[in-house]
Design a protein around this motif. Sequence first.
Motif, PDB file in Angstrom:
ATOM      1  N   ASP A  98      12.928  65.177  52.981  1.00  0.00           N
ATOM      2  CA  ASP A  98      14.297  65.570  53.096  1.00  0.00           C
ATOM      3  C   ASP A  98      14.970  65.599  51.539  1.00  0.00           C
ATOM      4  OD1 ASP A  98      14.390  65.501  55.796  1.00  0.00           O
ATOM      5  OD2 ASP A  98      14.868  63.601  55.781  1.00  0.00           O
ATOM      6  N   PHE A  99      14.184  65.137  50.432  1.00  0.00           N
ATOM      7  CA  PHE A  99      14.891  65.045  49.172  1.00  0.00           C
ATOM      8  C   PHE A  99      14.592  66.406  48.458  1.00  0.00           C
ATOM      9  CE2 PHE A  99      14.885  63.864  44.547  1.00  0.00           C
ATOM     10  CZ  PHE A  99      16.037  63.068  44.730  1.00  0.00           C
ATOM     11  N   VAL A 100      15.494  67.052  47.865  1.00  0.00           N
ATOM     12  CA  VAL A 100      15.360  68.208  47.185  1.00  0.00           C
ATOM     13  C   VAL A 100      15.341  68.073  45.561  1.00  0.00           C
ATOM     14  CG1 VAL A 100      16.563  70.664  46.746  1.00  0.00           C
ATOM     15  CG2 VAL A 100      16.880  69.631  48.885  1.00  0.00           C
ATOM     16  N   GLY A 101      14.220  68.058  45.103  1.00  0.00           N
ATOM     17  CA  GLY A 101      13.881  67.475  43.615  1.00  0.00           C
ATOM     18  C   GLY A 101      14.349  68.484  43.011  1.00  0.00           C
ATOM     19  N   GLY A 102      14.498  69.786  43.162  1.00  0.00           N
ATOM     20  CA  GLY A 102      14.917  70.848  42.334  1.00  0.00           C
ATOM     21  C   GLY A 102      16.462  70.816  42.075  1.00  0.00           C
ATOM     22  N   LEU A 103      17.285  70.355  43.167  1.00  0.00           N
ATOM     23  CA  LEU A 103      18.694  70.215  42.814  1.00  0.00           C
ATOM     24  C   LEU A 103      18.920  68.991  42.080  1.00  0.00           C
ATOM     25  CD1 LEU A 103      21.749  70.758  43.595  1.00  0.00           C
ATOM     26  CD2 LEU A 103      21.165  69.459  45.822  1.00  0.00           C
ATOM     27  N   GLU A 104      18.180  67.937  42.111  1.00  0.00           N
ATOM     28  CA  GLU A 104      18.461  66.706  41.467  1.00  0.00           C
ATOM     29  C   GLU A 104      18.133  67.329  39.568  1.00  0.00           C
ATOM     30  OE1 GLU A 104      16.418  62.429  40.825  1.00  0.00           O
ATOM     31  OE2 GLU A 104      15.205  63.823  41.268  1.00  0.00           O
ATOM     32  N   LYS A 105      17.101  67.939  39.574  1.00  0.00           N
ATOM     33  CA  LYS A 105      16.668  68.475  38.234  1.00  0.00           C
ATOM     34  C   LYS A 105      17.451  69.342  37.737  1.00  0.00           C
ATOM     35  CE  LYS A 105      11.672  67.448  38.471  1.00  0.00           C
ATOM     36  NZ  LYS A 105      11.771  66.734  39.801  1.00  0.00           N
TER      37      LYS A 105
ATOM     38  N   ALA B 272      12.527  73.028  31.834  1.00  0.00           N
ATOM     39  CA  ALA B 272      14.068  73.284  31.413  1.00  0.00           C
ATOM     40  C   ALA B 272      14.498  74.928  31.297  1.00  0.00           C
ATOM     41  CB  ALA B 272      14.100  72.436  30.087  1.00  0.00           C
ATOM     42  N   ARG B 273      13.302  75.425  30.511  1.00  0.00           N
ATOM     43  CA  ARG B 273      13.694  77.071  30.526  1.00  0.00           C
ATOM     44  C   ARG B 273      14.081  77.741  31.763  1.00  0.00           C
ATOM     45  NH1 ARG B 273      10.745  81.560  31.031  1.00  0.00           N
ATOM     46  NH2 ARG B 273      11.491  83.335  29.900  1.00  0.00           N
ATOM     47  N   ARG B 274      13.345  77.160  32.956  1.00  0.00           N
ATOM     48  CA  ARG B 274      13.545  78.002  34.139  1.00  0.00           C
ATOM     49  C   ARG B 274      14.938  77.721  34.663  1.00  0.00           C
ATOM     50  NH1 ARG B 274       8.210  76.686  35.096  1.00  0.00           N
ATOM     51  NH2 ARG B 274       8.738  74.721  36.475  1.00  0.00           N
ATOM     52  N   TYR B 275      15.187  76.314  34.592  1.00  0.00           N
ATOM     53  CA  TYR B 275      16.599  75.705  35.196  1.00  0.00           C
ATOM     54  C   TYR B 275      17.713  76.337  34.293  1.00  0.00           C
ATOM     55  CZ  TYR B 275      14.260  72.330  38.450  1.00  0.00           C
ATOM     56  OH  TYR B 275      13.653  71.613  39.221  1.00  0.00           O
TER      57      TYR B 275
ATOM     58  N   MET C 295      25.993  78.517  33.016  1.00  0.00           N
ATOM     59  CA  MET C 295      25.521  78.485  31.595  1.00  0.00           C
ATOM     60  C   MET C 295      25.794  79.781  30.624  1.00  0.00           C
ATOM     61  SD  MET C 295      23.829  75.384  30.626  1.00  0.00           S
ATOM     62  CE  MET C 295      23.415  74.074  31.491  1.00  0.00           C
ATOM     63  N   ARG C 296      25.860  79.852  29.493  1.00  0.00           N
ATOM     64  CA  ARG C 296      25.772  80.805  28.842  1.00  0.00           C
ATOM     65  C   ARG C 296      24.924  80.727  27.658  1.00  0.00           C
ATOM     66  NH1 ARG C 296      30.873  79.048  26.870  1.00  0.00           N
ATOM     67  NH2 ARG C 296      31.978  80.768  28.145  1.00  0.00           N
ATOM     68  N   HIS C 297      24.144  81.867  27.023  1.00  0.00           N
ATOM     69  CA  HIS C 297      23.062  81.392  26.214  1.00  0.00           C
ATOM     70  C   HIS C 297      23.353  82.457  24.854  1.00  0.00           C
ATOM     71  CE1 HIS C 297      18.701  82.792  25.173  1.00  0.00           C
ATOM     72  NE2 HIS C 297      18.942  81.776  24.503  1.00  0.00           N
ATOM     73  N   GLU C 298      23.308  81.870  23.855  1.00  0.00           N
ATOM     74  CA  GLU C 298      23.481  82.631  22.556  1.00  0.00           C
ATOM     75  C   GLU C 298      23.022  81.991  21.512  1.00  0.00           C
ATOM     76  OE1 GLU C 298      27.455  84.076  19.826  1.00  0.00           O
ATOM     77  OE2 GLU C 298      27.761  82.298  21.646  1.00  0.00           O
ATOM     78  N   ASN C 299      22.193  82.685  20.544  1.00  0.00           N
ATOM     79  CA  ASN C 299      21.110  82.119  19.518  1.00  0.00           C
ATOM     80  C   ASN C 299      20.590  81.100  19.699  1.00  0.00           C
ATOM     81  OD1 ASN C 299      22.514  84.115  17.984  1.00  0.00           O
ATOM     82  ND2 ASN C 299      24.322  82.750  17.286  1.00  0.00           N
ATOM     83  N   LYS C 300      19.780  81.320  20.949  1.00  0.00           N
ATOM     84  CA  LYS C 300      18.757  80.217  21.599  1.00  0.00           C
ATOM     85  C   LYS C 300      19.242  79.018  21.865  1.00  0.00           C
ATOM     86  CE  LYS C 300      14.779  82.038  18.779  1.00  0.00           C
ATOM     87  NZ  LYS C 300      13.600  81.848  17.904  1.00  0.00           N
ATOM     88  N   LEU C 301      20.752  78.940  21.869  1.00  0.00           N
ATOM     89  CA  LEU C 301      21.500  77.693  22.379  1.00  0.00           C
ATOM     90  C   LEU C 301      22.261  77.723  23.465  1.00  0.00           C
ATOM     91  CD1 LEU C 301      22.996  76.359  18.832  1.00  0.00           C
ATOM     92  CD2 LEU C 301      20.931  75.482  20.013  1.00  0.00           C
ATOM     93  N   PHE C 302      22.250  76.882  24.640  1.00  0.00           N
ATOM     94  CA  PHE C 302      22.967  77.085  25.750  1.00  0.00           C
ATOM     95  C   PHE C 302      24.059  76.208  25.812  1.00  0.00           C
ATOM     96  CE2 PHE C 302      18.648  78.560  26.790  1.00  0.00           C
ATOM     97  CZ  PHE C 302      18.551  79.266  27.651  1.00  0.00           C
TER      98      PHE C 302
ATOM     99  N   ILE D 215      22.685  69.945  33.770  1.00  0.00           N
ATOM    100  CA  ILE D 215      24.106  70.166  33.630  1.00  0.00           C
ATOM    101  C   ILE D 215      24.586  68.937  32.950  1.00  0.00           C
ATOM    102  CG2 ILE D 215      26.289  70.317  34.571  1.00  0.00           C
ATOM    103  CD1 ILE D 215      25.135  72.248  36.722  1.00  0.00           C
ATOM    104  N   GLN D 216      24.258  67.775  33.287  1.00  0.00           N
ATOM    105  CA  GLN D 216      24.658  66.497  32.898  1.00  0.00           C
ATOM    106  C   GLN D 216      24.320  66.295  31.358  1.00  0.00           C
ATOM    107  OE1 GLN D 216      23.610  63.611  35.909  1.00  0.00           O
ATOM    108  NE2 GLN D 216      24.960  64.523  37.492  1.00  0.00           N
ATOM    109  N   ALA D 217      23.124  66.749  31.003  1.00  0.00           N
ATOM    110  CA  ALA D 217      22.618  66.713  29.525  1.00  0.00           C
ATOM    111  C   ALA D 217      23.614  67.060  28.501  1.00  0.00           C
ATOM    112  CB  ALA D 217      21.392  67.497  29.403  1.00  0.00           C
TER     113      ALA D 217
END
Length: 261
Positions: A16-23, A54-57, A67-74, A28-30
């Motif tokens: 029942d646990f959705v690990g992808g949602l947790e990750k 991390a890249r896929r998420y 998210m937005r992505h600019e100059n290799k930074l998110f 986001i919390q990072a």
Amino acid sequence: MNTDTTDTDDIPSPRDFVGGLEKGLQVIQAFDQERSRLSIAEVAAHTGLTRAAARRYLITLTHLGYMRHENKLFSLTPMVLRLGQSYLHSARLPRLAQPLLYRLAYSLGEAASVGILDQDQLVCVAAVSAGQMVSSTLQPGTRVPAWCTANGRMLLASLPPAQLEAYLERLQPEPITEHTITGKERLALEITRARAHGYALVDQELELGLRTLSVPLRNFRNEVVAAMNISVHAGRMRPGEMVDRCLPALIKIQVELNALL
């Protein structure tokens, strides 16, 4: 401090646990005030994910608009605020507290807020400034340490002894201002005093110039579910004067809110 209990509070079974949602939520919390823009490697380091994961998420969250992505930074976009707004608009406590906070704040001409405990931190869920911007921490969604705030200290005073002892044991208090109480024995004494008096007064421990006075909010089962405070600038009101002037108004609104919770 949340007293709403359902079967979902139990640890879910693996299927029942959705690990992808947790990750995804961990990614986001990072991001926070000190880490507003992060690279893929930095997100991986803060979340424990591989760089590839991390890249896929990050790419998925960017595609979804979070998210937005600019100059290799998110970095986060304002769409993330929708997550917090969903709570503020749907939860019962903020909706009930907000109109009464208006009455309280404008009757005294000071700022007022309601907060709850969340993993050792105080989270503001409702606030009214009444024209007085005392602190940037008095905004819905703001998280601050519980031990050096009036609302937080009032909520800590409501914990069962074993939980409070465990909290104090893991706490590592640091001097945020010259007035911050950092000794655990003194802090335990202040929490005990708050429990005995039914209110907590914190004088410039979180921010210089910020004085706060707090009372607990209880539901129909007499359980403390939140705390409500009045905040003033130290230059406008002395601690004793604050108790004499603000505590009666706080208690009046406290009684009204308790009847609704």
